[in-house]
Motif scaffolding. Structure first.
Motif, PDB file in Angstrom:
ATOM      1  N   UNK A 238     -23.264 -18.852  26.334  1.00 37.60           N
ATOM      2  CA  UNK A 238     -23.850 -20.091  25.795  1.00 37.60           C
ATOM      3  C   UNK A 238     -24.701 -20.796  26.853  1.00 37.60           C
ATOM      4  N   UNK A 239     -25.687 -20.095  27.365  1.00 38.20           N
ATOM      5  CA  UNK A 239     -26.428 -20.576  28.532  1.00 38.20           C
ATOM      6  C   UNK A 239     -27.090 -21.934  28.303  1.00 38.20           C
ATOM      7  N   UNK A 240     -27.924 -22.068  27.264  1.00 36.56           N
ATOM      8  CA  UNK A 240     -28.637 -23.338  27.050  1.00 36.56           C
ATOM      9  C   UNK A 240     -27.689 -24.511  26.742  1.00 36.56           C
ATOM     10  N   UNK A 241     -26.740 -24.352  25.807  1.00 39.41           N
ATOM     11  CA  UNK A 241     -25.834 -25.472  25.526  1.00 39.41           C
ATOM     12  C   UNK A 241     -24.998 -25.905  26.728  1.00 39.41           C
ATOM     13  N   UNK A 242     -24.833 -24.999  27.715  1.00 42.00           N
ATOM     14  CA  UNK A 242     -24.042 -25.360  28.891  1.00 42.00           C
ATOM     15  C   UNK A 242     -24.913 -25.789  30.070  1.00 42.00           C
ATOM     16  N   UNK A 243     -26.246 -25.880  29.841  1.00 43.60           N
ATOM     17  CA  UNK A 243     -27.147 -26.386  30.881  1.00 43.60           C
ATOM     18  C   UNK A 243     -27.124 -27.907  30.848  1.00 43.60           C
TER      19      UNK A 243
ATOM     20  N   UNK B 102     -25.196 -31.601   9.581  1.00 41.36           N
ATOM     21  CA  UNK B 102     -23.771 -31.282   9.550  1.00 41.36           C
ATOM     22  C   UNK B 102     -23.519 -29.846  10.005  1.00 41.36           C
ATOM     23  N   UNK B 103     -24.475 -28.929   9.677  1.00 35.05           N
ATOM     24  CA  UNK B 103     -24.317 -27.535  10.072  1.00 35.05           C
ATOM     25  C   UNK B 103     -24.330 -27.388  11.595  1.00 35.05           C
ATOM     26  N   UNK B 104     -25.224 -28.123  12.266  1.00 37.22           N
ATOM     27  CA  UNK B 104     -25.320 -28.046  13.718  1.00 37.22           C
ATOM     28  C   UNK B 104     -24.067 -28.637  14.363  1.00 37.22           C
ATOM     29  N   UNK B 105     -23.606 -29.765  13.850  1.00 42.29           N
ATOM     30  CA  UNK B 105     -22.397 -30.402  14.384  1.00 42.29           C
ATOM     31  C   UNK B 105     -21.190 -29.483  14.219  1.00 42.29           C
ATOM     32  N   UNK B 106     -21.102 -28.824  13.060  1.00 40.30           N
ATOM     33  CA  UNK B 106     -19.996 -27.902  12.808  1.00 40.30           C
ATOM     34  C   UNK B 106     -20.044 -26.727  13.783  1.00 40.30           C
ATOM     35  N   UNK B 107     -21.278 -26.170  14.012  1.00 40.86           N
ATOM     36  CA  UNK B 107     -21.431 -25.073  14.972  1.00 40.86           C
ATOM     37  C   UNK B 107     -21.009 -25.524  16.361  1.00 40.86           C
TER      38      UNK B 107
ATOM     39  N   UNK C 174     -18.935 -27.909  17.270  1.00 45.20           N
ATOM     40  CA  UNK C 174     -17.487 -28.093  17.358  1.00 45.20           C
ATOM     41  C   UNK C 174     -16.753 -26.754  17.379  1.00 45.20           C
ATOM     42  N   UNK C 175     -17.188 -25.811  16.541  1.00 41.35           N
ATOM     43  CA  UNK C 175     -16.558 -24.492  16.505  1.00 41.35           C
ATOM     44  C   UNK C 175     -16.754 -23.743  17.824  1.00 41.35           C
ATOM     45  N   UNK C 176     -17.960 -23.865  18.368  1.00 44.64           N
ATOM     46  CA  UNK C 176     -18.248 -23.203  19.642  1.00 44.64           C
ATOM     47  C   UNK C 176     -17.398 -23.790  20.757  1.00 44.64           C
ATOM     48  N   UNK C 177     -17.252 -25.099  20.760  1.00 37.66           N
ATOM     49  CA  UNK C 177     -16.444 -25.771  21.774  1.00 37.66           C
ATOM     50  C   UNK C 177     -15.000 -25.281  21.772  1.00 37.66           C
ATOM     51  N   UNK C 178     -14.480 -25.024  20.580  1.00 32.58           N
ATOM     52  CA  UNK C 178     -13.086 -24.591  20.459  1.00 32.58           C
ATOM     53  C   UNK C 178     -12.870 -23.186  21.014  1.00 32.58           C
TER      54      UNK C 178
ATOM     55  N   UNK D 253     -14.554 -21.818  23.638  1.00 30.69           N
ATOM     56  CA  UNK D 253     -14.898 -21.683  25.046  1.00 30.69           C
ATOM     57  C   UNK D 253     -13.784 -22.189  25.956  1.00 30.69           C
ATOM     58  N   UNK D 254     -13.780 -21.659  27.171  1.00 35.21           N
ATOM     59  CA  UNK D 254     -12.811 -22.111  28.169  1.00 35.21           C
ATOM     60  C   UNK D 254     -13.179 -23.506  28.690  1.00 35.21           C
ATOM     61  N   UNK D 255     -14.489 -23.812  28.660  1.00 35.61           N
ATOM     62  CA  UNK D 255     -14.963 -25.106  29.151  1.00 35.61           C
ATOM     63  C   UNK D 255     -15.698 -25.820  28.020  1.00 35.61           C
ATOM     64  N   UNK D 256     -15.502 -27.136  27.866  1.00 33.64           N
ATOM     65  CA  UNK D 256     -16.218 -27.844  26.796  1.00 33.64           C
ATOM     66  C   UNK D 256     -17.711 -27.909  27.082  1.00 33.64           C
ATOM     67  N   UNK D 257     -18.514 -27.844  26.035  1.00 36.50           N
ATOM     68  CA  UNK D 257     -19.958 -27.968  26.190  1.00 36.50           C
ATOM     69  C   UNK D 257     -20.305 -29.407  26.557  1.00 36.50           C
ATOM     70  N   UNK D 258     -21.278 -29.607  27.459  1.00 33.65           N
ATOM     71  CA  UNK D 258     -21.701 -30.982  27.762  1.00 33.65           C
ATOM     72  C   UNK D 258     -22.395 -31.594  26.553  1.00 33.65           C
ATOM     73  N   UNK D 259     -22.204 -32.883  26.350  1.00 33.32           N
ATOM     74  CA  UNK D 259     -22.839 -33.559  25.210  1.00 33.32           C
ATOM     75  C   UNK D 259     -24.359 -33.570  25.347  1.00 33.32           C
TER      76      UNK D 259
END
Length: 250
Positions: free
Chosen positions: A34-39, A77-82, A84-88, A90-96
């Motif tokens: 998840x390179x971009x979401x974790x940048x 809502x689709x993006x928010x759901x994705x 939240x699901x991705x965050x669950x 991963x070992x580390x939470x995605x930055x907001x």
């Protein structure tokens, strides 16, 4: 830009990635999870501030323009759901607040914001006689000596230091005399580049469909797929491309 970076460079594409590795026996491919979401936006801010020597307010403004904040943006809502699901998973939470996926500036900005991280990986690889290339979030390693799991572990730790991680499901360790997949190109056991079977299947499927309905949109897609294979295997589809362009493909 450093030589090891293949993406985001004028005149280069994913087809150039395998060329620096094709003469080495052992190949390992890694994917940054998840390179971009974790940048994290804080790295973008520090890049503008320290590299371009911008003032605090200008660096902050540009960071706001170049990143997305999930707490403030009007997301579907689709993006928010994705998210939240991705965050669950991963070992580390995605930055907001992070670099968005799909923006035309994301590739180059993500690399520049985290160039220190990739430079560290490159320095480690060089000191261990390992060739390393980077294509967006795909790291390719190769050597004429076996690449040990300890090397992968060290690279994982470097990524962890910057808030990133290796996608363990996508680690591929290739031995000599085996087919190897490097960013969409197959190097066979003789190190000859081949297109993937998936791409060949698409051409076969779309060729049958086009012969039936002669759809122009399908023709453009088919041409693109044939060109993609032709660039990897110059003996394939040369005549078919010409026939398709002249509308003689049947």
């Amino acid at each position: 830009m450093p030589e090891y970076l293949i993406s985001s460079k004028k005149g280069q594409c994913y087809l150039d990635n395998f060329k620096l590795h094709k003469n080495n026996k052992y190949i390992v491919t890694l994917d940054v999870e998840k390179f971009f979401p974790k940048c994290n936006a804080s790295f973008v801010y520090n890049f503008f501030k320290k590299f371009f020597l911008m003032s605090n307010d200008v660096a902050y403004l540009l960071t706001q323009l170049c990143t997305i904040d999930t707490n403030k943006s009007n997301l579907s809502e689709e993006v928010i759901e994705w998210f939240n699901q991705t965050n669950q998973k991963l070992y580390y939470p995605l930055p907001n607040s992070h670099i968005p996926t799909g923006s035309p500036l994301s590739q180059i900005l993500a690399f520049l914001a985290f160039q220190n991280m990739f430079d560290e990986i490159m320095d480690y690889c060089s000191s261990n006689n390992i060739t390393m290339t980077l294509y967006v979030d795909d790291i390719t390693l190769s050597s004429n000596k076996k690449i040990s799991k300890n090397h992968i572990y060290v690279i994982k730790n470097i990524l962890n230091t910057y808030g990133h991680n290796v996608n363990y499901k996508k680690i591929r360790i290739y031995k000599p005399n085996y087919n190897k997949k490097i960013t969409g190109v197959i190097l066979d056991k003789n190190n000859i580049p081949k297109a993937t079977m998936k791409l060949h299947y698409k051409v076969h499927k779309h060729s049958i469909e086009y012969k039936i309905n002669k759809d122009e949109a399908l023709k453009r897609k088919l041409l693109g797929e044939m060109y993609a294979i032709y660039l990897i295997e110059p003996t394939k589809y040369h005549n078919s491309i010409g026939l398709l362009k002249r509308n003689d493909f049947s």
